[in-house]
Design an enzyme around this catalytic site. Structure first.
Site, PDB file in Angstrom:
ATOM      1  N   SER A 140       0.772  -1.313   0.221  1.00 55.54           N
ATOM      2  CA  SER A 140       0.155  -0.492  -0.085  1.00 55.54           C
ATOM      3  C   SER A 140       0.644   0.925  -0.249  1.00 55.54           C
ATOM      4  CB  SER A 140      -0.418  -0.061   1.900  1.00 55.54           C
ATOM      5  OG  SER A 140      -1.876   0.974   1.318  1.00 55.54           O
ATOM      6  N   LYS A 166      -1.170  -0.494  -4.622  1.00 56.24           N
ATOM      7  CA  LYS A 166      -2.415  -0.435  -3.765  1.00 56.24           C
ATOM      8  C   LYS A 166      -1.436   1.202  -3.554  1.00 56.24           C
ATOM      9  CE  LYS A 166      -4.495   0.433  -0.067  1.00 56.24           C
ATOM     10  NZ  LYS A 166      -5.780  -0.486   1.438  1.00 56.24           N
ATOM     11  N   LYS A 168      -3.232   5.018  -2.644  1.00 58.92           N
ATOM     12  CA  LYS A 168      -4.234   5.997  -2.115  1.00 58.92           C
ATOM     13  C   LYS A 168      -4.255   6.775  -2.624  1.00 58.92           C
ATOM     14  CE  LYS A 168      -3.986   3.619   2.007  1.00 58.92           C
ATOM     15  NZ  LYS A 168      -5.274   2.749   2.414  1.00 58.92           N
ATOM     16  N   ASP A 194      -7.168   3.437  -3.081  1.00 56.04           N
ATOM     17  CA  ASP A 194      -7.837   3.152  -2.058  1.00 56.04           C
ATOM     18  C   ASP A 194      -7.965   4.493  -1.975  1.00 56.04           C
ATOM     19  OD1 ASP A 194      -9.135   3.277   0.721  1.00 56.04           O
ATOM     20  OD2 ASP A 194      -7.722   1.660   1.388  1.00 56.04           O
ATOM     21  N   GLU A 219     -10.708   0.749  -3.908  1.00 50.93           N
ATOM     22  CA  GLU A 219     -11.545   0.461  -2.286  1.00 50.93           C
ATOM     23  C   GLU A 219     -12.105   1.398  -1.819  1.00 50.93           C
ATOM     24  OE1 GLU A 219      -7.925  -1.073  -0.509  1.00 50.93           O
ATOM     25  OE2 GLU A 219      -8.472  -1.066   1.474  1.00 50.93           O
ATOM     26  N   ASP A 244     -14.115  -1.440   2.838  1.00 48.78           N
ATOM     27  CA  ASP A 244     -13.280  -1.834   3.489  1.00 48.78           C
ATOM     28  C   ASP A 244     -14.121  -1.305   5.173  1.00 48.78           C
ATOM     29  OD1 ASP A 244     -11.770  -1.607   5.379  1.00 48.78           O
ATOM     30  OD2 ASP A 244      -9.795  -0.513   4.303  1.00 48.78           O
ATOM     31  N   LYS A 268     -10.726  -7.402   7.321  1.00 48.59           N
ATOM     32  CA  LYS A 268      -9.598  -7.067   8.378  1.00 48.59           C
ATOM     33  C   LYS A 268      -9.821  -7.857   9.741  1.00 48.59           C
ATOM     34  CE  LYS A 268      -8.222  -2.418   6.306  1.00 48.59           C
ATOM     35  NZ  LYS A 268      -8.104  -1.121   6.070  1.00 48.59           N
ATOM     36  N   GLY A 296      -4.330  -4.657   5.729  1.00 47.71           N
ATOM     37  CA  GLY A 296      -3.422  -4.385   6.680  1.00 47.71           C
ATOM     38  C   GLY A 296      -3.640  -2.904   7.250  1.00 47.71           C
TER      39      GLY A 296
HETATM   40  O1  SMG Z   1      -0.211  -2.766   6.628  1.00 48.76           O
HETATM   41  O2  SMG Z   1      -0.136  -1.832   4.890  1.00 48.76           O
HETATM   42  C1  SMG Z   1      -0.270  -1.619   5.896  1.00 48.76           C
HETATM   43  C2  SMG Z   1      -1.415  -0.707   5.506  1.00 48.76           C
HETATM   44  C3  SMG Z   1      -2.497  -1.228   3.862  1.00 48.76           C
HETATM   45  O3  SMG Z   1      -3.235   0.941   3.239  1.00 48.76           O
HETATM   46  C4  SMG Z   1      -3.350   0.512   4.442  1.00 48.76           C
HETATM   47  N1  SMG Z   1      -4.131  -0.067   5.284  1.00 48.76           N
HETATM   48  O4  SMG Z   1      -7.779   1.892   4.420  1.00 48.76           O
HETATM   49  O5  SMG Z   1      -6.340   0.070   3.782  1.00 48.76           O
HETATM   50  C5  SMG Z   1      -6.787   1.049   4.606  1.00 48.76           C
HETATM   51  C6  SMG Z   1      -5.365   1.473   4.998  1.00 48.76           C
HETATM   52  C7  SMG Z   1      -5.691   1.681   6.688  1.00 48.76           C
HETATM   53  C8  SMG Z   1      -4.573   1.826   6.882  1.00 48.76           C
HETATM   54  S1  SMG Z   1      -4.468   3.748   8.037  1.00 48.76           S
HETATM   55  C9  SMG Z   1      -5.217   2.902   9.216  1.00 48.76           C
HETATM   56 MG    MG Z   2      -8.543   0.412   2.358  1.00 43.50          MG
END
Ligand code: SMG
Ligand code: MG
Length: 374
Positions: A140, A166, A168, A194, A219, A244, A268, A296
């Site tokens: 990510s 992925k 953001k 995402d 996402e 999510d 998750k 994650g």
């Molecule tokens: O653990 O690789 C990881 C982070 C993956 O982007 C990630 N998580 O919305 O999916 C999501 C985000 C939330 C993480 S910030 C709390």
């Molecule tokens: Mg997410």
């Protein structure tokens, strides 16, 4: 098992680079770990609540408080906790009368499950019904000030071997960064985005422009409660919509699928109240033909090992956000941190959740410890 003591331990861990999402920037973690002591041995859980209630309503101080004041006392009062029969499967039903607080509940179930599986000599992968020894690893990638910096980061992750990227996104950081990354990595490399709820229904037409980049999925573009808006986007866009933040249980998953609001699900365990509910969501998605993948929450080696076990179930057909520990941390709290080889992570097979703690390092980064007794 009989529950004897619960330790709430807070640790501080710096991130290797700031992680920016549509809801904020993180540079260091404030993490709550739970250590449960039972008559059969100890187990650890990791709470994925973040420092601020920005990803979800939960936050680390709130999680510690609800565990201390409500969840742990309720678990101690459960009929089964006084004899030898309390199992991890009884944790969620016992805590069900308390609304919300899935991350706090999940951490407690995780600690009890770790203790139980260690006592039984069974790995989490085996307990959950995992069918693979290796799982594909996705990474990510946060938001940056410039596309050049983003491309440099993505190139590094591609060189590390990650099989899926992925990105953001947020308003003002979407079409052009995605176009640039798609050009950099080529048409064949799996790519997804995402938004962490950063858009509204008024952006549906704008988001449809992402269709040109052959994304695996988009996402959580809209607010967590906007199930109808996600259904409208799913009908309008060719890119599969994946929820999510909106999915808090197996029943919300089924509803969102039936309403046409989600075509893929990010599972998750923390967000849904534990690994056992996570497995139920997996099972129902397999029945309904909906692909799932493991999300994650920037976990340490405890949660990362457990997520790898979950992601080895057969319905996890898309790469998860289970990157190497070094993606986020210089040094992990476990002796054998998650690594990637040829883009894959080995599923832990030792009894319990699949890690051993590096106690010396753990003690050195502990910021507070609270002990609750039975
Ligand atoms: O653990 O690789 C990881 C982070 C993956 O982007 C990630 N998580 O919305 O999916 C999501 C985000 C939330 C993480 S910030 C709390
Ligand atoms: Mg997410």
């Amino acid at each position: 098992m009989r529950l004897e003591r619960l330790e709430l331990r807070r640790i501080a861990l710096d991130l290797v680079t700031p992680f920016r999402t549509s809801f904020g920037v993180e540079t260091a973690r404030d993490i709550l770990l739970l250590k449960v002591t039972t008559d059969a041995g100890v187990g650890w859980g990791e709470c994925v609540a973040q420092h601020e209630p920005a990803y979800s309503p939960e936050f680390v101080d709130g999680a510690a408080l609800v565990i201390e004041q409500h969840l742990w006392p309720a678990l101690l009062g459960a009929p089964a906790s006084g004899d030898a029969t309390l199992t991890a499967a009884q944790v969620a039903p016992t805590l069900q009368r308390f609304k919300g607080h899935q991350m706090a509940k999940a951490a407690l179930e995780m600690a009890v499950l770790d203790a139980q599986l260690r006592a039984e000599g069974v790995s989490l992968a085996e307990h959950l019904g995992a069918t693979r020894e290796l799982i594909p690893s996705g990474v990510s990638v946060g938001i940056f000030d410039t596309i050049d910096v983003l491309l440099e980061q993505v190139a590094g992750y591609v060189a590390d071997g990650y099989v899926r990227i992925k990105l953001k996104i947020e308003p003002g950081w979407d079409i052009e960064p995605v176009r640039a990354v798609r050009e950099l990595i080529g048409r064949d490399k799996p790519l997804q985005v995402d938004a962490n709820t950063a858009y509204s229904r008024a952006d549906i037409e704008h988001l449809c422009q992402l269709d040109q980049f052959d994304l695996l999925l988009i996402e959580q573009p809209l607010a967590e409660e906007d199930v109808l808006g996600h259904a409208q986007l799913a009908a309008a866009s060719a890119t599969p919509v994946c929820l999510d933040e909106s999915i808090l249980s197996a029943s919300t998953a089924v509803d969102a699928i039936e309403l046409g609001a989600t075509e893929v699900i990010n599972i998750k365990p923390g967000r849904v109240g534990g690994y056992l509910e996570a497995r139920s969501i997996h099972d129902v998605c397999v029945e309904l033909g909906i692909p799932v993948w493991c999300g994650g929450m920037i976990e340490t080696g405890i949660g990362r090992a457990a997520n790898a076990a979950l992601a080895a179930l057969p319905g996890f057909t898309l790469p998860g956000d289970i990157s190497a520990s070094t993606r986020f941390y210089r040094r992990d709290i476990v002796t054998d941190p998650i690594t990637i080889t040829d883009g894959h992570v080995s599923v832990p097979s030792i009894p319990g959740l699949g890690y051993e703690l590096d106690h010396e390092f753990l003690d050195s980064i502990t910021t507070s410890t609270t002990e609750l007794t039975g």
